[in-house]
Design a protein around this motif. Sequence first.
Motif, PDB file in Angstrom:
ATOM      1  N   ASP A  57       0.825  -1.202   0.000  1.00  0.00           N
ATOM      2  CA  ASP A  57       0.000   0.000   0.000  1.00  0.00           C
ATOM      3  C   ASP A  57       0.862   1.255   0.000  1.00  0.00           C
ATOM      4  O   ASP A  57       1.687   1.445   0.896  1.00  0.00           O
ATOM      5  N   ASP A  58       0.643   2.077  -1.005  1.00  0.00           N
ATOM      6  CA  ASP A  58       1.312   3.380  -1.118  1.00  0.00           C
ATOM      7  C   ASP A  58       2.833   3.290  -1.093  1.00  0.00           C
ATOM      8  O   ASP A  58       3.509   4.099  -0.456  1.00  0.00           O
ATOM      9  N   ILE A  59       3.382   2.304  -1.798  1.00  0.00           N
ATOM     10  CA  ILE A  59       4.835   2.164  -1.899  1.00  0.00           C
ATOM     11  C   ILE A  59       5.329   3.123  -2.976  1.00  0.00           C
ATOM     12  O   ILE A  59       4.875   3.083  -4.112  1.00  0.00           O
ATOM     13  N   ARG A  60       6.249   3.992  -2.606  1.00  0.00           N
ATOM     14  CA  ARG A  60       6.722   5.040  -3.516  1.00  0.00           C
ATOM     15  C   ARG A  60       7.846   4.573  -4.432  1.00  0.00           C
ATOM     16  O   ARG A  60       7.929   4.987  -5.570  1.00  0.00           O
ATOM     17  N   SER A  61       8.723   3.739  -3.926  1.00  0.00           N
ATOM     18  CA  SER A  61       9.918   3.357  -4.681  1.00  0.00           C
ATOM     19  C   SER A  61       9.623   2.220  -5.652  1.00  0.00           C
ATOM     20  O   SER A  61       9.220   1.126  -5.249  1.00  0.00           O
ATOM     21  N   LEU A  62       9.880   2.495  -6.920  1.00  0.00           N
ATOM     22  CA  LEU A  62       9.689   1.474  -7.949  1.00  0.00           C
ATOM     23  C   LEU A  62      10.665   0.314  -7.754  1.00  0.00           C
ATOM     24  O   LEU A  62      10.334  -0.833  -8.040  1.00  0.00           O
ATOM     25  N   HIS A  63      11.849   0.617  -7.237  1.00  0.00           N
ATOM     26  CA  HIS A  63      12.835  -0.443  -6.985  1.00  0.00           C
ATOM     27  C   HIS A  63      12.369  -1.355  -5.842  1.00  0.00           C
ATOM     28  O   HIS A  63      12.570  -2.561  -5.890  1.00  0.00           O
ATOM     29  N   ASN A  64      11.730  -0.787  -4.832  1.00  0.00           N
ATOM     30  CA  ASN A  64      11.171  -1.612  -3.754  1.00  0.00           C
ATOM     31  C   ASN A  64      10.090  -2.538  -4.287  1.00  0.00           C
ATOM     32  O   ASN A  64      10.035  -3.711  -3.936  1.00  0.00           O
ATOM     33  N   ILE A  65       9.230  -2.011  -5.151  1.00  0.00           N
ATOM     34  CA  ILE A  65       8.167  -2.829  -5.734  1.00  0.00           C
ATOM     35  C   ILE A  65       8.775  -3.988  -6.523  1.00  0.00           C
ATOM     36  O   ILE A  65       8.375  -5.142  -6.368  1.00  0.00           O
ATOM     37  N   GLY A  66       9.752  -3.684  -7.353  1.00  0.00           N
ATOM     38  CA  GLY A  66      10.412  -4.728  -8.137  1.00  0.00           C
ATOM     39  C   GLY A  66      11.078  -5.770  -7.266  1.00  0.00           C
ATOM     40  O   GLY A  66      11.026  -6.969  -7.556  1.00  0.00           O
ATOM     41  N   SER A  67      11.688  -5.326  -6.189  1.00  0.00           N
ATOM     42  CA  SER A  67      12.350  -6.252  -5.274  1.00  0.00           C
ATOM     43  C   SER A  67      11.338  -7.186  -4.609  1.00  0.00           C
ATOM     44  O   SER A  67      11.603  -8.383  -4.431  1.00  0.00           O
ATOM     45  N   VAL A  68      10.169  -6.667  -4.262  1.00  0.00           N
ATOM     46  CA  VAL A  68       9.125  -7.503  -3.665  1.00  0.00           C
ATOM     47  C   VAL A  68       8.655  -8.554  -4.678  1.00  0.00           C
ATOM     48  O   VAL A  68       8.445  -9.718  -4.326  1.00  0.00           O
ATOM     49  N   GLU A  89       1.740 -16.579  -3.692  1.00  0.00           N
ATOM     50  CA  GLU A  89       0.517 -16.734  -4.475  1.00  0.00           C
ATOM     51  C   GLU A  89       0.133 -15.495  -5.286  1.00  0.00           C
ATOM     52  O   GLU A  89      -0.234 -15.597  -6.456  1.00  0.00           O
ATOM     53  N   LYS A  90       0.203 -14.310  -4.661  1.00  0.00           N
ATOM     54  CA  LYS A  90      -0.274 -13.114  -5.350  1.00  0.00           C
ATOM     55  C   LYS A  90       0.226 -11.861  -4.653  1.00  0.00           C
ATOM     56  O   LYS A  90       0.491 -11.885  -3.450  1.00  0.00           O
ATOM     57  N   ILE A  91       0.317 -10.780  -5.412  1.00  0.00           N
ATOM     58  CA  ILE A  91       0.629  -9.463  -4.865  1.00  0.00           C
ATOM     59  C   ILE A  91      -0.505  -8.519  -5.244  1.00  0.00           C
ATOM     60  O   ILE A  91      -0.907  -8.456  -6.406  1.00  0.00           O
ATOM     61  N   TYR A  92      -1.008  -7.785  -4.256  1.00  0.00           N
ATOM     62  CA  TYR A  92      -1.932  -6.679  -4.509  1.00  0.00           C
ATOM     63  C   TYR A  92      -1.151  -5.386  -4.420  1.00  0.00           C
ATOM     64  O   TYR A  92      -0.422  -5.164  -3.446  1.00  0.00           O
ATOM     65  N   LEU A  93      -1.302  -4.546  -5.414  1.00  0.00           N
ATOM     66  CA  LEU A  93      -0.667  -3.234  -5.452  1.00  0.00           C
ATOM     67  C   LEU A  93      -1.773  -2.212  -5.220  1.00  0.00           C
ATOM     68  O   LEU A  93      -2.743  -2.164  -5.980  1.00  0.00           O
ATOM     69  N   CYS A  94      -1.647  -1.399  -4.174  1.00  0.00           N
ATOM     70  CA  CYS A  94      -2.733  -0.500  -3.776  1.00  0.00           C
ATOM     71  C   CYS A  94      -2.255   0.945  -3.667  1.00  0.00           C
ATOM     72  O   CYS A  94      -1.064   1.212  -3.480  1.00  0.00           O
ATOM     73  N   GLY A  95      -3.226   1.857  -3.744  1.00  0.00           N
ATOM     74  CA  GLY A  95      -2.939   3.276  -3.570  1.00  0.00           C
ATOM     75  C   GLY A  95      -2.026   3.806  -4.659  1.00  0.00           C
ATOM     76  O   GLY A  95      -2.251   3.568  -5.842  1.00  0.00           O
ATOM     77  N   ILE A  96      -0.954   4.495  -4.244  1.00  0.00           N
ATOM     78  CA  ILE A  96      -0.021   5.097  -5.205  1.00  0.00           C
ATOM     79  C   ILE A  96       1.030   4.116  -5.707  1.00  0.00           C
ATOM     80  O   ILE A  96       1.893   4.474  -6.506  1.00  0.00           O
ATOM     81  N   THR A  97       0.981   2.875  -5.257  1.00  0.00           N
ATOM     82  CA  THR A  97       1.956   1.866  -5.682  1.00  0.00           C
ATOM     83  C   THR A  97       1.877   1.694  -7.203  1.00  0.00           C
ATOM     84  O   THR A  97       0.807   1.431  -7.744  1.00  0.00           O
ATOM     85  N   ALA A  98       3.008   1.856  -7.866  1.00  0.00           N
ATOM     86  CA  ALA A  98       3.060   1.719  -9.325  1.00  0.00           C
ATOM     87  C   ALA A  98       2.862   0.267  -9.731  1.00  0.00           C
ATOM     88  O   ALA A  98       3.050  -0.657  -8.933  1.00  0.00           O
ATOM     89  N   THR A  99       2.490   0.078 -10.999  1.00  0.00           N
ATOM     90  CA  THR A  99       2.228  -1.260 -11.512  1.00  0.00           C
ATOM     91  C   THR A  99       3.090  -1.549 -12.739  1.00  0.00           C
ATOM     92  O   THR A  99       3.509  -0.640 -13.438  1.00  0.00           O
ATOM     93  N   PRO A 100       3.342  -2.828 -12.991  1.00  0.00           N
ATOM     94  CA  PRO A 100       3.994  -3.212 -14.238  1.00  0.00           C
ATOM     95  C   PRO A 100       3.055  -2.949 -15.413  1.00  0.00           C
ATOM     96  O   PRO A 100       1.843  -2.868 -15.203  1.00  0.00           O
TER      97      PRO A 100
END
Length: 179
Positions: free
Chosen positions: A30-41, A51-62
């Motif tokens: 939820d509301d993850i700002r860093s694109l590198h953090n998202i990629g690392s997750v 099983e799955k990742i939910y990306l919420c709020g301002i979290t960027a998406t692929p």
Amino acid sequence: MRKIENSELDRKSVEEFKQAEKTPIIIVLDDIRSLHNIGSVFRTSDAFLIEKIYLCGITATPPNKEINKTALGATDTVTWEYQKDVLQVISDLKNQNIDVYAIEQVENAIFLDNFQPETNKKYALVFGNEVFGVNQEAVKLCDGAIEIPQLGTKHSLNISVSTGIVIWDLFCKLRKDKN
């Protein structure tokens, strides 16, 4: 001792990954700002068959070049979904009888080393913003909170590091119970 070559690692194809039995963990970012953090997750989630990742709020998406820099293709393997409202995601998961835990420092949190997942349950783990953490309304909706014990002066870990620690710990505990 010899370093193993990439060709010897018995890597799954994308299709094999999709068909493989998943670790019963869902990640909610939820509301993850860093694109590198998202990629690392994504990359960590691929490593442990999450099983799955939910990306919420301002979290960027692929697809996103900066996410891909750290994800290294894991956005093609790990199932993901964007939902604007993290509170709705938490409610929906709970309605599916999934236990939802905020990974946060809150009153009555369970230390990670004391948390024992049950093998017959599915868990969703909510990780929040790099500065503000999991928002209070989301914490209130969760079934509980898990805290990573920390002994230094900062008591703060990067979101991708926190995710890696928690996934690894639960993966080991669930796998140990399976054997």
